[in-house]
Motif scaffolding. Structure first.
Motif, PDB file in Angstrom:
ATOM      1  N   GLU A  89     -17.352   1.097  13.950  1.00 22.26           N
ATOM      2  CA  GLU A  89     -17.497   0.902  12.503  1.00 22.26           C
ATOM      3  C   GLU A  89     -16.937   2.089  11.698  1.00 22.26           C
ATOM      4  O   GLU A  89     -17.172   2.181  10.495  1.00 22.26           O
ATOM      5  CB  GLU A  89     -18.978   0.702  12.154  1.00 22.26           C
ATOM      6  N   GLY A  90     -16.203   2.969  12.366  1.00 17.67           N
ATOM      7  CA  GLY A  90     -15.571   4.066  11.648  1.00 17.67           C
ATOM      8  C   GLY A  90     -16.473   5.248  11.385  1.00 17.67           C
ATOM      9  O   GLY A  90     -16.197   6.051  10.496  1.00 17.67           O
ATOM     10  N   LEU A  91     -17.538   5.383  12.166  1.00 19.62           N
ATOM     11  CA  LEU A  91     -18.463   6.502  12.009  1.00 19.62           C
ATOM     12  C   LEU A  91     -18.186   7.538  13.095  1.00 19.62           C
ATOM     13  O   LEU A  91     -18.263   7.246  14.289  1.00 19.62           O
ATOM     14  CB  LEU A  91     -19.908   6.012  12.100  1.00 19.62           C
ATOM     15  N   TYR A  92     -17.837   8.742  12.667  1.00 15.32           N
ATOM     16  CA  TYR A  92     -17.606   9.833  13.599  1.00 15.32           C
ATOM     17  C   TYR A  92     -18.940  10.389  14.089  1.00 15.32           C
ATOM     18  O   TYR A  92     -19.994  10.135  13.496  1.00 15.32           O
ATOM     19  CB  TYR A  92     -16.751  10.915  12.936  1.00 15.32           C
ATOM     20  N   ILE A  93     -18.887  11.169  15.173  1.00 18.96           N
ATOM     21  CA  ILE A  93     -20.097  11.614  15.864  1.00 18.96           C
ATOM     22  C   ILE A  93     -20.155  13.132  15.891  1.00 18.96           C
ATOM     23  O   ILE A  93     -19.163  13.804  16.169  1.00 18.96           O
ATOM     24  CB  ILE A  93     -20.135  11.091  17.322  1.00 18.96           C
ATOM     25  N   TRP A  94     -21.346  13.660  15.622  1.00 18.46           N
ATOM     26  CA  TRP A  94     -21.685  15.082  15.788  1.00 18.46           C
ATOM     27  C   TRP A  94     -22.775  15.126  16.853  1.00 18.46           C
ATOM     28  O   TRP A  94     -23.807  14.472  16.715  1.00 18.46           O
ATOM     29  CB  TRP A  94     -22.167  15.627  14.458  1.00 18.46           C
ATOM     30  N   LEU A  95     -22.565  15.889  17.910  1.00 20.11           N
ATOM     31  CA  LEU A  95     -23.544  16.023  18.985  1.00 20.11           C
ATOM     32  C   LEU A  95     -24.191  17.404  18.947  1.00 20.11           C
ATOM     33  O   LEU A  95     -23.492  18.425  18.993  1.00 20.11           O
ATOM     34  CB  LEU A  95     -22.874  15.838  20.353  1.00 20.11           C
ATOM     35  N   ILE A  99     -22.925   5.436  20.442  1.00 19.54           N
ATOM     36  CA  ILE A  99     -21.627   6.036  20.113  1.00 19.54           C
ATOM     37  C   ILE A  99     -20.548   4.973  20.009  1.00 19.54           C
ATOM     38  O   ILE A  99     -19.722   4.992  19.084  1.00 19.54           O
ATOM     39  CB  ILE A  99     -21.271   7.121  21.148  1.00 19.54           C
ATOM     40  N   ALA A 100     -20.554   4.015  20.918  1.00 20.47           N
ATOM     41  CA  ALA A 100     -19.560   2.941  20.862  1.00 20.47           C
ATOM     42  C   ALA A 100     -19.728   2.090  19.605  1.00 20.47           C
ATOM     43  O   ALA A 100     -18.742   1.720  18.956  1.00 20.47           O
ATOM     44  CB  ALA A 100     -19.668   2.066  22.113  1.00 20.47           C
ATOM     45  N   ALA A 101     -20.977   1.782  19.258  1.00 27.80           N
ATOM     46  CA  ALA A 101     -21.235   0.965  18.066  1.00 27.80           C
ATOM     47  C   ALA A 101     -20.820   1.705  16.796  1.00 27.80           C
ATOM     48  O   ALA A 101     -20.205   1.135  15.890  1.00 27.80           O
ATOM     49  CB  ALA A 101     -22.707   0.578  18.003  1.00 27.80           C
ATOM     50  N   LEU A 102     -21.169   2.969  16.717  1.00 24.97           N
ATOM     51  CA  LEU A 102     -20.824   3.768  15.536  1.00 24.97           C
ATOM     52  C   LEU A 102     -19.314   3.943  15.427  1.00 24.97           C
ATOM     53  O   LEU A 102     -18.734   3.799  14.345  1.00 24.97           O
ATOM     54  CB  LEU A 102     -21.524   5.120  15.613  1.00 24.97           C
ATOM     55  N   PRO A 161     -29.681  -2.807  21.565  1.00 22.74           N
ATOM     56  CA  PRO A 161     -28.244  -2.790  21.254  1.00 22.74           C
ATOM     57  C   PRO A 161     -27.842  -3.628  20.049  1.00 22.74           C
ATOM     58  O   PRO A 161     -26.991  -3.213  19.259  1.00 22.74           O
ATOM     59  CB  PRO A 161     -27.606  -3.328  22.544  1.00 22.74           C
ATOM     60  N   ARG A 162     -28.464  -4.797  19.852  1.00 13.68           N
ATOM     61  CA  ARG A 162     -28.060  -5.629  18.707  1.00 13.68           C
ATOM     62  C   ARG A 162     -28.416  -4.951  17.390  1.00 13.68           C
ATOM     63  O   ARG A 162     -27.703  -5.106  16.392  1.00 13.68           O
ATOM     64  CB  ARG A 162     -28.698  -7.022  18.795  1.00 13.68           C
ATOM     65  N   PHE A 163     -29.489  -4.172  17.375  1.00 16.08           N
ATOM     66  CA  PHE A 163     -29.851  -3.448  16.162  1.00 16.08           C
ATOM     67  C   PHE A 163     -29.000  -2.188  16.001  1.00 16.08           C
ATOM     68  O   PHE A 163     -28.759  -1.751  14.880  1.00 16.08           O
ATOM     69  CB  PHE A 163     -31.338  -3.115  16.165  1.00 16.08           C
ATOM     70  N   MET A 164     -28.553  -1.621  17.118  1.00 15.62           N
ATOM     71  CA  MET A 164     -27.591  -0.526  17.009  1.00 15.62           C
ATOM     72  C   MET A 164     -26.351  -0.997  16.265  1.00 15.62           C
ATOM     73  O   MET A 164     -25.864  -0.331  15.342  1.00 15.62           O
ATOM     74  CB  MET A 164     -27.187  -0.030  18.398  1.00 15.62           C
ATOM     75  N   ARG A 165     -25.823  -2.132  16.666  1.00 14.14           N
ATOM     76  CA  ARG A 165     -24.606  -2.654  16.030  1.00 14.14           C
ATOM     77  C   ARG A 165     -24.852  -2.986  14.566  1.00 14.14           C
ATOM     78  O   ARG A 165     -24.012  -2.714  13.701  1.00 14.14           O
ATOM     79  CB  ARG A 165     -24.105  -3.880  16.801  1.00 14.14           C
ATOM     80  N   ALA A 166     -26.019  -3.565  14.279  1.00 15.09           N
ATOM     81  CA  ALA A 166     -26.342  -3.926  12.893  1.00 15.09           C
ATOM     82  C   ALA A 166     -26.449  -2.690  12.012  1.00 15.09           C
ATOM     83  O   ALA A 166     -25.957  -2.675  10.870  1.00 15.09           O
ATOM     84  CB  ALA A 166     -27.640  -4.733  12.853  1.00 15.09           C
ATOM     85  N   HIS A 167     -27.075  -1.643  12.526  1.00 16.85           N
ATOM     86  CA  HIS A 167     -27.236  -0.430  11.715  1.00 16.85           C
ATOM     87  C   HIS A 167     -25.943   0.368  11.619  1.00 16.85           C
ATOM     88  O   HIS A 167     -25.714   1.034  10.602  1.00 16.85           O
ATOM     89  CB  HIS A 167     -28.380   0.421  12.247  1.00 16.85           C
TER      90      HIS A 167
END
Length: 626
Positions: A115-121, A109-112, A54-60
């Motif tokens: 940071e203003g990143l939309y999601i395509w599934l 998804i929560a991390a993205l 999770p910490r790397f998810m948030r960082a990326h």
């Protein structure tokens, strides 16, 4: 990760979704409050999804935002070769979604989103159905194996379709434990794809033929072909022959349409109100593969290039972006959910982000998405590969420049539109592609290209394109729109050109000026910049960051990329040699993104120009004049 990097995160909506749900209005995208939408995206796939901490998810997520991305496609979530995947580790059945894997996706998804990143599934990519899943006639497809992949078969097998419907229903209704919203109702989830690279018209229709030793599936296929042929008064013997253009392309589009409509009804029943893509135009497909794709709310395409794309002469061959251009259907938004240079490591791969951004802006595309940011776990160093480019200094160096150019509209929409509008007999009966048409190849870097859907009696659901309100010219597919002695191809706006004899792309707009390709032994001049680079292959971009023109800007980003050769867990990077001369405010000082000044002696101001000695800059891909 490389440091320092520029910070373009102010371009993003934080959190993603704060402007409401996405909607298509003609060929444009808007959020519910009227805010225009344009996406610069990256794929995040496979092992990166389920084994990143999770910490790397948030960082990326933060890094992706800083680099200028505002969309992430979640891909290879279900693929059999990824362990664990959405079904868990070595699952005996794919009918259950794994709680731990869903938790990892929730975290991403929560991390993205934050940071203003939309999601395509994606809903179906590489799912390998097991003999415990209850697929009818499983053994016929499996041929002794314990699992099967069902591309092609999904369109005619009710049991496979039922399993896919069940998956997408569970997946989209899943409540994200962090956001408190189901994937379907979250406004940050803007798009879904029903099935990835799975078409009948050009690829997987062949899996159902009489010679493929699948008698029960072939019987269903042949009966449907006969029925379609009789209903429409066409030759049954031509209708089932999937490899031929003509009646078979009508029939195969119809089979895809029936499946897509049922899948879309189920997606909408979950409460999802975003964009739906069916599958993609990919792998050398002709325009005859487009009609069934229009059943979604957005048409999608994939294309992969090779080294030396900057040199191709459009009179004699096609480039990878030309194959995307035929996918822009009149009146519909257009996405590119996969693009990249297919071979690795191409010496000039860093040119591709600029090429894509320029073409997408000029053509009016809505969502280019590079494949991919990461396929490996993001907990440490990555093995160099084009499928995990997160640490590739060549590709990443140009991503902020490309994002800024595209998202801020530094390159303008083409002034003129050409329409590819064959009648239905030619549309389905001929293989109309960039490879077969010099007209397509020679127009798409000059002007906008859109593809018409023909009036087709055998496909009453296909809406024929209407062009009355558009300024357009009908494309002549056999005519070269370049003179026989031309050595360059240029945009009708004057914003860019490609000198294919020299292997050079030049961008010259008020806010972005760039030179990329084979730069040595020449000075490349734009309106406000002189590029004198001695490296044989490089890219240099000068851009305003404050919405002013370069000459009056108070903050300028300079992006540099040269050759980068992969080693085991790193790259050997060729430093750039030469100099830049930039006409800009004399008050500006050159510095790294996180420092007050750059290398001593690298910058001076002479005769109204900022002069930058590239060799004295030292390591780094980005510098500011501010």
């Amino acid at each position: 990760m490389e440091t320092p990097i520029p910070d373009l995160s102010a371009l993003n909506h934080q959190p993603a979704g704060r402007h409401g749900k996405i909607q298509a209005v003609g060929d444009e995208l808007f959020f519910a409050d009227g805010t225009p939408a344009r996406f610069w995206g990256a794929n995040l796939q496979a092992y990166a999804l389920f084994t990143t901490e999770p910490r790397f998810m948030r960082a990326h997520a933060q890094r992706l935002s800083r680099l200028g991305f505002n969309l992430v496609r979640i891909h290879h979530h279900d693929s059999h070769w990824v362990q664990p995947n959405i079904f868990g580790s070595e699952a005996q059945t794919t009918r259950k979604l794994d709680a731990f894997s869903l938790k990892k996706l929730d975290q991403w998804i929560a991390a993205l989103k934050a940071e203003g990143l939309y999601i395509w599934l994606d809903l179906h990519v590489g799912r390998s159905f097991t003999n415990e899943d209850g697929v009818e006639d499983f053994e016929e497809i499996a041929k002794g194996e314990t699992s099967i992949r069902v591309k092609g078969f999904s369109y005619i097998s009710p049991s496979i379709e039922a399993l896919m419907l069940d998956f997408q229903d569970k997946y989209l209704r899943h409540i994200n434990k962090i956001t408190g919203l189901s994937y379907a109702e979250d406004p940050a989830v803007i798009a879904v794809m029903i099935t990835n690279e799975n078409d009948l018209t050009h690829h997987f229709g062949n899996a159902l033929l009489p010679d493929k030793n699948v008698p029960r599936h072939n019987a269903v296929y042949m009966a449907a072909a006969r029925e379609f042929a009789l209903e429409n008064g066409i030759d049954p013997e031509l209708t089932w022959r999937s490899w031929l253009h003509g009646p078979s392309k009508l029939f195969l589009n119809e089979l895809e349409r029936r499946f897509n409509d049922r899948m879309i009804e189920n997606i909408e029943a979950t409460g999802f109100e975003g964009l739906i893509t069916t599958t993609s135009l990919w792998g050398g497909m002709s325009v005859a593969g487009l009609p069934s794709l229009t059943r979604g709310s957005m048409v999608d395409a994939h294309s992969y290039g090779s080294s030396g794309e900057v040199f191709y002469d459009p009179r004699t061959r096609s480039g990878f972006l030309d194959w995307l251009s035929i996918g822009q259907v009149v009146g519909m938004p257009f996405s590119v959910s996969e693009w990249n240079i297919g071979e690795f490591p191409g010496d000039d791969r860093f040119i591709a982000p600029l090429s894509v951004a320029v073409r997408a802006a000029h053509q009016g595309w809505d969502a280019p998405i590079v494949y991919g940011y990461a396929q490996q776990p993001l907990n440490g160093p990555l093995r160099p590969t084009n499928w995990s480019m997160a640490e590739d200094p060549a590709m990443m160096a140009m991503m902020p420049a490309a994002a800024l150019l595209y998202r801020q509209g530094h390159v303008r929409l083409a002034e003129k539109t050409y329409a590819l509008c064959p009648d239905h007999e030619a549309f389905f009966g001929n293989s109309i592609t960039p490879a077969s048409s010099v007209g397509i190849r020679t127009i798409v870097e000059q002007s906008r290209l859109v593809t018409c859907m023909p009036d087709t009696p055998a496909l009453p659901w296909l809406q024929a394109s209407v062009l009355e309100e558009q300024q357009h010219e009908i494309l002549d597919t056999e005519h070269s729109y370049l003179e026989p002695d031309a050595q360059t191809v240029a945009a009708d706006t004057g914003d860019f050109y490609r000198a294919f004899n020299d292997g050079l792309i030049v961008i010259d707009t008020a806010k972005t000026q760039a030179a990329a390709g084979h730069l040595s032994d020449k000075t490349v001049a734009t309106t406000n910049v002189a590029f004198e680079v001695e490296n044989p292959t490089a890219a240099v971009v000068v851009q305003s960051l404050d919405d002013e023109e370069i000459t009056t800007s108070g903050r300028i980003l300079v992006s540099l990329a040269g050759r980068a050769v992969p080693e085991e867990l790193s790259f050997r990077i060729e430093p750039l040699v030469g100099r830049l001369q930039i006409k800009a405010s004399p008050r500006l000082t050159l510095r790294f993104p996180d420092q007050k000044k750059a290398a001593v002696g690298a910058h001076s101001f002479q005769d109204g120009m900022h002069v930058i000695d590239l060799e004295k800059l030292g390591a780094g891909n980005w510098f500011y004049l501010e």
